[in-house]
Write a protein that holds these residues in place. Structure first.
Motif, PDB file in Angstrom:
ATOM      1  N   ALA A 170      -2.468   7.006   6.157  1.00 19.04           N
ATOM      2  CA  ALA A 170      -1.721   7.476   4.998  1.00 19.04           C
ATOM      3  C   ALA A 170      -1.319   6.323   4.091  1.00 19.04           C
ATOM      4  O   ALA A 170      -1.372   6.435   2.861  1.00 19.04           O
ATOM      5  N   ALA A 171      -0.939   5.207   4.674  1.00 15.02           N
ATOM      6  CA  ALA A 171      -0.527   4.038   3.888  1.00 15.02           C
ATOM      7  C   ALA A 171      -1.680   3.508   3.046  1.00 15.02           C
ATOM      8  O   ALA A 171      -1.482   3.055   1.913  1.00 15.02           O
ATOM      9  N   LEU A 172      -2.893   3.584   3.581  1.00 11.43           N
ATOM     10  CA  LEU A 172      -4.063   3.139   2.833  1.00 11.43           C
ATOM     11  C   LEU A 172      -4.419   4.116   1.716  1.00 11.43           C
ATOM     12  O   LEU A 172      -4.879   3.709   0.640  1.00 11.43           O
ATOM     13  N   ALA A 173      -4.212   5.411   1.974  1.00 10.42           N
ATOM     14  CA  ALA A 173      -4.595   6.430   1.000  1.00 10.42           C
ATOM     15  C   ALA A 173      -3.616   6.520  -0.164  1.00 10.42           C
ATOM     16  O   ALA A 173      -4.014   6.826  -1.299  1.00 10.42           O
ATOM     17  N   LEU A 174      -2.364   6.266   0.094  1.00  8.45           N
ATOM     18  CA  LEU A 174      -1.335   6.398  -0.933  1.00  8.45           C
ATOM     19  C   LEU A 174      -1.122   5.092  -1.674  1.00  8.45           C
ATOM     20  O   LEU A 174      -1.102   4.014  -1.070  1.00  8.45           O
ATOM     21  N   ARG A 175      -0.933   5.192  -2.979  1.00  3.01           N
ATOM     22  CA  ARG A 175      -0.640   4.015  -3.794  1.00  3.01           C
ATOM     23  C   ARG A 175       0.838   4.015  -4.170  1.00  3.01           C
ATOM     24  O   ARG A 175       1.508   5.030  -4.157  1.00  3.01           O
ATOM     25  N   GLU A 176       1.308   2.862  -4.544  1.00  7.88           N
ATOM     26  CA  GLU A 176       2.697   2.696  -4.999  1.00  7.88           C
ATOM     27  C   GLU A 176       3.694   3.251  -3.984  1.00  7.88           C
ATOM     28  O   GLU A 176       4.585   4.042  -4.307  1.00  7.88           O
ATOM     29  N   VAL A 177       3.495   2.854  -2.739  1.00  8.99           N
ATOM     30  CA  VAL A 177       4.428   3.264  -1.695  1.00  8.99           C
ATOM     31  C   VAL A 177       5.094   2.030  -1.110  1.00  8.99           C
ATOM     32  O   VAL A 177       4.565   0.925  -1.162  1.00  8.99           O
ATOM     33  N   THR A 178       6.270   2.248  -0.548  1.00 13.37           N
ATOM     34  CA  THR A 178       6.972   1.196   0.181  1.00 13.37           C
ATOM     35  C   THR A 178       6.819   1.488   1.665  1.00 13.37           C
ATOM     36  O   THR A 178       7.179   2.570   2.130  1.00 13.37           O
TER      37      THR A 178
END
Length: 334
Positions: A261-269
């Protein structure tokens, strides 16, 4: 032979908005070289609670004093209950009630005597004054204490008596200037119930307070006063959305799913220890639905999803902090 034709003309009556209970445009007040109110605009619909927030010295009490005819403005146009306080102060006073920061209760006489004194000031007959006093004392749960000196009342009781005295003249607009200052939490909640009851009966309440929770609980609209100007105005939820910091938090229990999920989502903390991702969001239903649809299409399923929005504390400090300047434009959400 020709048949006459009749033409039907339908006229529709334009709908007119009811006049606000309180309206102010360009309200200004200065004491010497100190500008307290610097051209503020206010509009308070009838039968609502309007809260004016601001730090000490922001001009809240000055605004109440002007609107309730206690002092005059230096400039601006005003209407309170449909009347101009400068031109027809007596008509305004007949339509309003005022409960100030400091109790108007006389501690040397009983609660009932305080009520009867107020009835005399409103030129009620003796029988009418006694009837109104008895009804209000019962309404505010003060009947048992009515014959006791007001000096023996608790803070909450004195505040209830203060508002009961304000209601003797049956005002349709009530100014409550920090009405719960110094009250314990139970008394404060009791006061909130009284305010809600007044509004349900059609009374308009103009409230000043430093308790942000109070404004959040009671007010239909809130204005934040800073450095003599309205920095922002809107409903509680609208004001919260003005301040950055809202986010959606996704928490995972499976480290592999979290990394995907971290790789798929942009602009995340990322919080790798808690296996959580924080996605900026304004908290609106539309944005949340869009995010959920995207997560579903990407095949990402979090174990927990929570929505975090700024609270009124964040709004208050952002709008009234030292970084705020006089040139900052007003934020209005309508």
């Amino acid at each position: 032979m020709t048949t006459p034709t009749s033409t039907s003309t339908s006229t529709s009556t334009p709908t007119t908005r009811p006049s606000p209970a309180i309206a102010a445009t360009g309200l200004r007040k200065a004491y010497g070289d100190k500008t307290v109110l610097d051209g503020i605009d206010l509009s308070v619909p009838a039968g609502t609670v309007f809260a004016l927030l601001g730090p000490n010295g922001a001009g809240k009490t000055t605004a109440v004093k002007i609107l309730s005819t206690l002092i005059s403005a230096d400039a601006g146009t005003l209407r309170v209950g449909g009347h101009d306080p400068a031109a027809d102060a007596q008509a305004v006073r007949a339509a309003i009630g005022v409960t100030g920061q400091f109790s108007a209760v006389d501690g040397l006489i009983t609660g009932e005597e305080n009520m009867l004194l107020m009835a005399d000031l409103h030129h009620l007959s003796r029988s009418e004054g006694r009837r109104v006093a008895a009804e209000l004392l019962e309404r505010f749960d003060l009947t048992d204490a009515a014959k006791k000196p007001a000096s023996t009342y608790s803070g909450g009781m004195r505040r209830r008596l203060d508002i009961a005295m304000t209601l003797v003249g049956n005002p349709r607009i009530i100014f409550l200037d920090e009405p719960t200052t110094g009250l314990d939490p139970r008394s404060r909640h009791n006061m909130w119930a009284i305010i809600r009851e007044l509004v349900s009966g059609g009374v308009t309440v103009f409230l000043t307070t430093q308790y942000l929770e109070e404004a959040d609980e009671l007010a239909d609209r809130i204005a934040v006063l800073s450095d003599g100007r309205i920095a922002a105005e809107g409903s509680s939820e609208e004001l919260k959305r003005l301040i950055p910091g809202g986010h959606v938090r996704l928490r995972f229990t499976d480290p592999a799913v979290y990394r995907s999920a971290a790789l798929a989502l942009r602009e995340v903390t990322r919080d790798d220890q808690a296996l959580s991702l924080r996605i900026p969001s304004d908290g609106t239903q539309r944005e949340l639905r869009s995010l959920l649809d995207w997560l579903d299409s990407a095949g990402i399923e979090a174990d927990e999803l929570t929505v975090h929005t700024p609270d009124l504390d964040d709004v208050f400090f952002a709008l009234t902090g030292p970084a705020n300047t006089r040139s900052q434009p007003k934020e209005s959400v309508r």
